[in-house]
Motif scaffolding. Structure first.
Motif, PDB file in Angstrom:
ATOM      1  N   ASP A 162      -3.394  11.853 -10.721  1.00  0.00           N
ATOM      2  CA  ASP A 162      -2.383  10.909 -10.504  1.00  0.00           C
ATOM      3  C   ASP A 162      -1.245  11.294  -9.641  1.00  0.00           C
ATOM      4  OD1 ASP A 162      -3.722   9.350 -12.384  1.00  0.00           O
ATOM      5  OD2 ASP A 162      -2.792   9.930 -14.359  1.00  0.00           O
ATOM      6  N   VAL A 163      -0.904  12.794  -9.797  1.00  0.00           N
ATOM      7  CA  VAL A 163       0.191  13.380  -8.985  1.00  0.00           C
ATOM      8  C   VAL A 163      -0.283  13.136  -7.519  1.00  0.00           C
ATOM      9  CG1 VAL A 163       1.271  15.578  -8.385  1.00  0.00           C
ATOM     10  CG2 VAL A 163       0.892  14.907 -10.774  1.00  0.00           C
ATOM     11  N   GLY A 164      -1.509  13.397  -7.220  1.00  0.00           N
ATOM     12  CA  GLY A 164      -1.911  13.424  -5.662  1.00  0.00           C
ATOM     13  C   GLY A 164      -1.978  12.098  -5.239  1.00  0.00           C
ATOM     14  N   GLU A 165      -2.028  11.086  -6.037  1.00  0.00           N
ATOM     15  CA  GLU A 165      -2.193   9.629  -5.662  1.00  0.00           C
ATOM     16  C   GLU A 165      -0.808   9.463  -5.309  1.00  0.00           C
ATOM     17  OE1 GLU A 165      -3.862   5.375  -7.005  1.00  0.00           O
ATOM     18  OE2 GLU A 165      -3.774   7.013  -8.399  1.00  0.00           O
ATOM     19  N   ALA A 166       0.001   9.624  -6.144  1.00  0.00           N
ATOM     20  CA  ALA A 166       1.477   9.263  -5.954  1.00  0.00           C
ATOM     21  C   ALA A 166       2.198   9.754  -4.920  1.00  0.00           C
ATOM     22  CB  ALA A 166       2.322   9.682  -7.221  1.00  0.00           C
ATOM     23  N   TYR A 167       1.786  11.032  -4.766  1.00  0.00           N
ATOM     24  CA  TYR A 167       2.348  11.814  -3.446  1.00  0.00           C
ATOM     25  C   TYR A 167       1.716  11.331  -2.165  1.00  0.00           C
ATOM     26  CZ  TYR A 167       3.301  15.291   0.115  1.00  0.00           C
ATOM     27  OH  TYR A 167       3.811  15.942   1.296  1.00  0.00           O
ATOM     28  N   ALA A 168       0.532  10.909  -2.168  1.00  0.00           N
ATOM     29  CA  ALA A 168      -0.271  10.256  -0.945  1.00  0.00           C
ATOM     30  C   ALA A 168       0.396   9.167  -0.724  1.00  0.00           C
ATOM     31  CB  ALA A 168      -1.526  10.022  -1.024  1.00  0.00           C
ATOM     32  N   VAL A 169       0.770   8.133  -1.584  1.00  0.00           N
ATOM     33  CA  VAL A 169       1.518   6.733  -1.100  1.00  0.00           C
ATOM     34  C   VAL A 169       3.204   6.907  -0.836  1.00  0.00           C
ATOM     35  CG1 VAL A 169       2.211   4.475  -2.192  1.00  0.00           C
ATOM     36  CG2 VAL A 169      -0.204   5.602  -2.713  1.00  0.00           C
ATOM     37  N   LEU A 170       3.708   7.966  -1.591  1.00  0.00           N
ATOM     38  CA  LEU A 170       5.191   7.910  -1.261  1.00  0.00           C
ATOM     39  C   LEU A 170       5.660   8.867  -0.380  1.00  0.00           C
ATOM     40  CD1 LEU A 170       6.748   8.278  -5.089  1.00  0.00           C
ATOM     41  CD2 LEU A 170       6.193   6.076  -3.604  1.00  0.00           C
ATOM     42  N   SER A 171       4.474   9.696   0.062  1.00  0.00           N
ATOM     43  CA  SER A 171       4.760  10.539   1.530  1.00  0.00           C
ATOM     44  C   SER A 171       4.587   9.816   2.640  1.00  0.00           C
ATOM     45  CB  SER A 171       3.950  11.858   1.272  1.00  0.00           C
ATOM     46  OG  SER A 171       2.724  11.694   1.329  1.00  0.00           O
ATOM     47  N   ASP A 172       4.161   8.447   2.698  1.00  0.00           N
ATOM     48  CA  ASP A 172       3.578   7.730   3.727  1.00  0.00           C
ATOM     49  C   ASP A 172       4.856   6.686   3.958  1.00  0.00           C
ATOM     50  OD1 ASP A 172       2.286   5.625   5.002  1.00  0.00           O
ATOM     51  OD2 ASP A 172       1.129   7.291   5.917  1.00  0.00           O
ATOM     52  N   ALA A 173       5.536   6.585   4.888  1.00  0.00           N
ATOM     53  CA  ALA A 173       6.574   5.878   5.080  1.00  0.00           C
ATOM     54  C   ALA A 173       6.213   4.226   4.942  1.00  0.00           C
ATOM     55  CB  ALA A 173       7.417   5.790   6.481  1.00  0.00           C
ATOM     56  N   GLU A 174       5.040   3.980   5.652  1.00  0.00           N
ATOM     57  CA  GLU A 174       4.578   2.525   5.839  1.00  0.00           C
ATOM     58  C   GLU A 174       3.988   2.302   4.323  1.00  0.00           C
ATOM     59  OE1 GLU A 174       4.006  -1.468   6.827  1.00  0.00           O
ATOM     60  OE2 GLU A 174       5.031   0.343   7.919  1.00  0.00           O
ATOM     61  N   ASP A 175       3.104   3.348   3.828  1.00  0.00           N
ATOM     62  CA  ASP A 175       2.477   3.053   2.436  1.00  0.00           C
ATOM     63  C   ASP A 175       3.834   2.800   1.435  1.00  0.00           C
ATOM     64  OD1 ASP A 175       0.220   2.924   3.049  1.00  0.00           O
ATOM     65  OD2 ASP A 175      -0.353   4.880   2.193  1.00  0.00           O
TER      66      ASP A 175
END
Length: 328
Positions: A54-67
Motif C-alpha cells: 500500500d505504501v509503495g502504491e501510494a508513493y508511486a502515484v503521489l511522486s509522479d506529478a501527472e498521476d
C-alpha cells in the motif's frame, strides 16, 4: 494512468502526509514507512507485506506529478470516494455522474466492458477514444479490444544496488515479480515491466507495471547519473599548502587525490573512471573540498594563526563581494 480504485484509496492517509505535502515530505514519509514494513524486516508477516504494498502504491502515484494531478482531480470530483459507486447493474453510479457532466447518455450507450470508467477518464486526461470511439462504435455496436491499465509499485534500494544494478522483487495484486534495476539508476527513476499490469479486455494486451525506484541515502557517497559525489574534509594547512590525501571509493579501495595549493571550500576535483562502471564509458568521482577548522586551538597553533593573519593582512577575501552583490 488513472485507476478506478483511486476513488476508494486515500494515498495521503496511507503515507501520513497532508494533501498539500511537498515532494520532499512525501519522499521522507515513504522511506520511513518502507523501512518499517519492508518484507526483509518482517518475514512471514502478511499484514506488514500488505502495508508495504500500500505504501509503495501510494508513493508511486503521489511522486509522479501527472498521476498526482489526476488522482487529486478524481478524488475531488468523487468526494473522496464515499459519494459514488463505480457502475453496477443498477442505474446511476460514477459513470453516469460523469456522463451527465460531460455530455450525458453514456450509461445507455455502452455494452460490456466497451466503455465505462476508464473511457471517461481517457477522455478527460488525454486517453483513448472513449465509449463512442471508432473501435467500439456508437451505441455499443461491437466489442473493442482494449489494453489493460498500467499499475504502479515502488522499490527501495541501497546505494550499492543502485551503483552495481540489482534484481528486486515487487508485489502487485498478490503476485511477486522480479524487476531488473540497471546500474546507475537515479532516485525517482521509473522502471517499466511490460505486461505485468491489469489484464486487457476482449483480447487486448495487458498493461504494464511501472516501478518508481527510491535510492536510500548514503552517509558519504551520492549518486549523480554515472558519477559519484563525495565531500572531502581537509585541514586549513592542506588547502593552503597543497597535499596528497587518500579518498575512499565505492569499490572499497582508496585513491590518492592531489589537492592544489590555495584551494578553497567548494572546490571540486574530478577523479576519472572512479564512478559507476556499468556499460560504456565509466563515470567519474567528483570530490568536493570542505575546509575543517579546529574548534579548539593549542597555544602554539593559535600563535601560528595570529602570525599568519599578520603576514596576510593585506589580503581581503571579500574584496569584490559588495560590487557583485549589487542588483541594479
Amino acid at each position: 494512468m488513472a485507476s478506478q480504485d483511486w476513488l476508494t484509496k486515500d494515498f495521503y492517509s496511507v503515507l501520513g502526509v497532508p494533501k498539500d505535502a511537498t515532494d520532499d515530505q512525501i519522499k521522507k514519509a515513504y522511506r520511513k514507512l518502507a523501512r518499517t514494513y519492508h518484507p526483509d524486516k518482517n518475514p512471514g508477516d502478511e499484514a506488514a507485506e500488505s502495508k508495504f504494498k500500500d505504501v509503495g502504491e501510494a508513493y508511486a502515484v503521489l511522486s509522479d506529478a501527472e498521476d498526482r494531478k489526476q488522482y487529486d482531480a478524481i478524488r475531488a470530483m468523487g468526494g473522496g470516494g464515499a459519494r459514488f459507486s463505480a457502475g453496477g447493474s443498477g442505474g446511476g453510479g460514477f459513470d453516469d455522474v460523469f456522463s451527465s457532466m460531460f455530455g450525458g447518455g453514456a450509461s445507455t450507450h455502452r455494452t460490456g466492458n466497451a466503455g465505462g470508467f476508464e473511457d471517461i477518464l481517457g477522455g478527460m486526461f488525454g486517453g483513448g477514444a472513449g465509449p463512442f470511439g471508432n473501435a467500439g462504435g456508437f451505441g455499443g455496436f461491437g466489442r473493442r479490444t482494449q489494453k489493460g491499465a498500467d499499475e504502479t509499485a515502488a522499490a527501495s534500494i541501497s546505494l550499492a544496488q543502485a551503483v552495481s544494478g540489482a534484481t528486486v522483487q515487487v508485489v502487485n495484486r498478490g503476485q511477486r515479480f522480479n524487476a531488473r534495476i540497471p546500474a546507475g539508476v537515479h532516485d525517482g527513476q521509473k522502471i517499466r515491466l511490460r505486461g505485468k499490469g491489469q489484464p486487457g479486455t476482449n483480447g487486448g494486451e495487458p498493461g504494464d507495471l511501472i516501478i518508481t525506484v527510491s535510492v536510500e541515502k548514503h552517509p558519504v557517497f551520492e549518486l549523480s547519473g554515472k558519477n559519484i559525489k563525495i565531500t572531502l574534509p581537509v585541514s586549513f594547512a592542506e588547502a593552503a599548502l597543497g597535499a596528497h590525501v587518500d579518498v575512499p571509493t565505492i569499490s572499497g579501495e582508496t585513491v590518492t587525490v592531489k589537492i592544489p595549493a590555495g584551494s578553497s571550500s567548494g572546490t571540486t576535483l574530478r577523479v576519472r573512471g572512479r564512478g559507476v562502471q556499468g556499460t560504456g564509458t565509466p563515470g567519474d568521482m567528483l570530490v568536493t573540498l570542505k575546509i575543517v577548522v579546529p574548534k579548539k586551538l593549542s597555544t602554539d597553533a593559535k600563535e601560528a594563526v595570529e602570525a599568519f593573519k599578520a603576514a596576510t593582512g593585506d589580503a581581503d577575501p571579500r574584496a569584490d563581494l559588495a560590487r557583485m552583490a549589487k542588483i541594479s
